[in-house]
Design a protein around this motif. Structure first.
Motif, PDB file in Angstrom:
ATOM      1  N   TYR A 121       0.854  -1.182   0.000  1.00  0.00           N
ATOM      2  CA  TYR A 121       0.000   0.000   0.000  1.00  0.00           C
ATOM      3  C   TYR A 121       0.891   1.235   0.000  1.00  0.00           C
ATOM      4  CZ  TYR A 121      -4.052  -2.896   1.171  1.00  0.00           C
ATOM      5  OH  TYR A 121      -5.052  -3.826   1.155  1.00  0.00           O
ATOM      6  N   THR A 122       0.668   2.090  -0.961  1.00  0.00           N
ATOM      7  CA  THR A 122       1.405   3.340  -1.075  1.00  0.00           C
ATOM      8  C   THR A 122       0.490   4.330  -1.774  1.00  0.00           C
ATOM      9  OG1 THR A 122       3.429   4.374  -1.926  1.00  0.00           O
ATOM     10  CG2 THR A 122       2.510   2.550  -3.221  1.00  0.00           C
ATOM     11  N   ARG A 179       4.943   2.347 -11.333  1.00  0.00           N
ATOM     12  CA  ARG A 179       4.661   2.401  -9.901  1.00  0.00           C
ATOM     13  C   ARG A 179       3.176   2.158  -9.626  1.00  0.00           C
ATOM     14  NH1 ARG A 179       6.682   5.181  -5.409  1.00  0.00           N
ATOM     15  NH2 ARG A 179       8.758   4.651  -6.204  1.00  0.00           N
ATOM     16  N   THR A 185       0.224   5.537  -4.634  1.00  0.00           N
ATOM     17  CA  THR A 185      -0.291   5.167  -5.950  1.00  0.00           C
ATOM     18  C   THR A 185      -1.309   4.032  -5.884  1.00  0.00           C
ATOM     19  OG1 THR A 185       1.847   4.053  -6.172  1.00  0.00           O
ATOM     20  CG2 THR A 185       1.529   6.069  -7.434  1.00  0.00           C
ATOM     21  N   SER A 186      -1.545   3.485  -4.688  1.00  0.00           N
ATOM     22  CA  SER A 186      -2.668   2.552  -4.520  1.00  0.00           C
ATOM     23  C   SER A 186      -3.991   3.253  -4.806  1.00  0.00           C
ATOM     24  CB  SER A 186      -2.683   1.993  -3.094  1.00  0.00           C
ATOM     25  OG  SER A 186      -1.587   1.152  -2.859  1.00  0.00           O
ATOM     26  N   SER A 213       1.328  -1.127  -7.344  1.00  0.00           N
ATOM     27  CA  SER A 213       0.689  -0.817  -6.066  1.00  0.00           C
ATOM     28  C   SER A 213      -0.498  -1.718  -5.755  1.00  0.00           C
ATOM     29  CB  SER A 213       0.221   0.642  -6.066  1.00  0.00           C
ATOM     30  OG  SER A 213       1.297   1.505  -6.364  1.00  0.00           O
TER      31      SER A 213
END
Length: 449
Positions: free
Chosen positions: A397-398, A418, A400-401, A422
């Motif tokens: 999870y980041t 990226r 760009t999720s 994600s």
């Protein structure tokens, strides 16, 4: 006898009538049929441990309540070991704004400004998360341990009543990482386009519609999906910290800066009227009273997110809304969980800056930033869930999720590698539309309820 039989039949009929029925607010089927509107609020500069590490409503939270987290005043001196420890004593107004440049964050994570000098086989071991206090001491030229410890101290649940209430009523991510181990605008560019196009600092390109890459705002327009970037900037586009849609060349060239960037007062009116667009993106002011970025008081930031939440929760569109509350980056505040290494960058453009020791460092965007507090809010998610490592799409999870999940919702293409990497979070959408979500939240400390 007939009377007894009649009474028995009546009693059994009554039991049948009293049997549990399928709730009227249950709707099976594809999650996409339940979510028509997405709301994103991105606050500023707080790490997970600082802001959510003191929450106690669930023992599953990977915070600091049951974790002894210490740093050294001089991480390069082997004679000094963990002489400053985090405690539940963070100030409402942080006395300093910790360094959150990319090289400053290197020191915080690796105890060196140059992690590229660490051999590959020891790279993960070197990411010890023990340099926050050292960086604070160096940045502000202080040997005062109390002052330096503010970089790793954390808030109690009573200090963050609003955030605590939202978290315990919805889904808290305790392993959500910022996109870049660096400052605000590169992270916000990743949130809204999947890359910062090689920008690792808050340079002037962000102020003059100077970013060339395709953004989610352009992508939505090209697919006839409505959007508005509501903003509460005290400066306005081109004069300071722009709202995020104003980063991009396309926004200015297309005229969307006039039609689709609106003041925050319009958000409250649209929410009340049930006329929010399909994609709502909210920028707080930056950086003095509601964004959480020092010197913004925590109490005023809490008051701000309380107002946003209550506007969304009490809107006629609530039952079709997915709302994500997150923070753009950690702001130099401490966290004990090492960010993932070796992840796909948004592109192949690198960024170079001068470290504190006078040597250059080049960053290739292949590692994530520090954990930030993030909550998924909707009547379609369960209460009190703690979501850790991503279970969909193989990645973490980041920031760009958000883009990846929006792509799944509306059938859009991934903007960058990226984004493709994600983890998404649509699996957290259930078949039950809850009726117990709070319409109002507690007042922030020290206000009285």
């Amino acid at each position: 006898m007939v009377g007894i039989q009649f009474a028995l039949v009546a009693a059994l009929s009554g039991l049948a009538l009293a049997a549990p029925q399928k709730p009227r607010n249950t709707r099976s089927g594809d999650w996409k049929s339940k979510i028509k509107n997405v709301v994103i609020l991105v606050e500023e500069n707080r790490s997970f441990d600082t802001f959510a590490g003191g929450l106690t409503y669930s023992s599953q939270i990977d915070g600091l309540v049951h974790h002894n987290y210490c740093n050294s005043m001089n991480a390069s001196d082997p004679a000094q070991h963990d002489d400053v420890c985090a405690g539940p004593r963070a100030n409402d107004v942080a006395p300093d704004d910790p360094n959150h440049s990319i090289t400053g964050v290197n020191m915080q994570l690796f105890s060196t400004w140059h992690p590229e000098e660490v051999t590959v086989d020891k790279y993960h071991e070197a990411e010890n998360m023990r340099g926050f206090v050292t960086e604070q001491s160096v940045t502000f030229s202080t040997l005062n341990k109390t002052r330096a410890a503010e970089a790793i101290n954390y808030y109690t649940p009573d200090q963050v009543r609003v955030f605590n209430s939202i978290a315990e009523n919805f889904v808290l991510f305790d392993r959500w990482f910022a996109a870049v181990p660096g400052p605000t605008n590169p992270n916000r560019a990743y949130i809204t386009s999947g890359t910062s196009a090689g920008h690792g600092e808050n340079d002037n390109a962000f102020n003059v519609y100077g970013m060339p890459q395709k953004s989610i705002f352009q992508q939505l327009s090209e697919n006839n999906i409505t959007w508005i970037n509501y903003q509460n900037s005290t400066t306005g586009p081109g004069l300071g910290f722009n709202p995020d849609a104003a980063f991009y060349e396309w926004t200015g060239a297309s005229g969307k800066n006039v039609t689709n960037i609106k003041p925050l007062t319009q958000f409250y009116a649209d929410a009340a009227a049930g006329t929010l667009p399909q994609f709502t993106y909210i920028n707080p002011e930056c950086c003095s009273y509601q964004s959480f970025h020092p010197p913004s008081p925590i109490t005023l930031g809490e008051q701000f997110i309380k107002g946003i939440y209550e506007a969304v929760r009490n809107s006629p569109q609530w039952e079709e809304t997915l709302f994500v509350l997150t923070f753009d980056e950690h702001g130099g505040f401490g966290d004990h969980v090492p960010p993932p290494l070796g992840v796909p960058a948004g592109d192949d453009i690198t960024y170079t800056e001068l470290a504190h020791d006078g040597k250059n460092y080049t960053f290739d965007f292949t590692r994530l930033g520090v954990r930030v507090p993030t909550i998924l809010i909707s009547p379609w998610v369960q209460k009190g869930v703690i979501e850790s490592k991503g279970t969909n799409n193989g990645g973490e999870y980041t920031h760009t999720s958000i883009l990846k999940t929006i792509n799944e919702l509306w059938g859009l293409e991934d903007l960058t590698p990226r984004v493709s990497y994600s983890s998404t979070f649509e699996h957290l959408i259930t078949d039950e539309c809850r009726t117990d979500t709070p319409a109002t939240l507690p007042n922030p400390f020290p206000y009285t309820d």
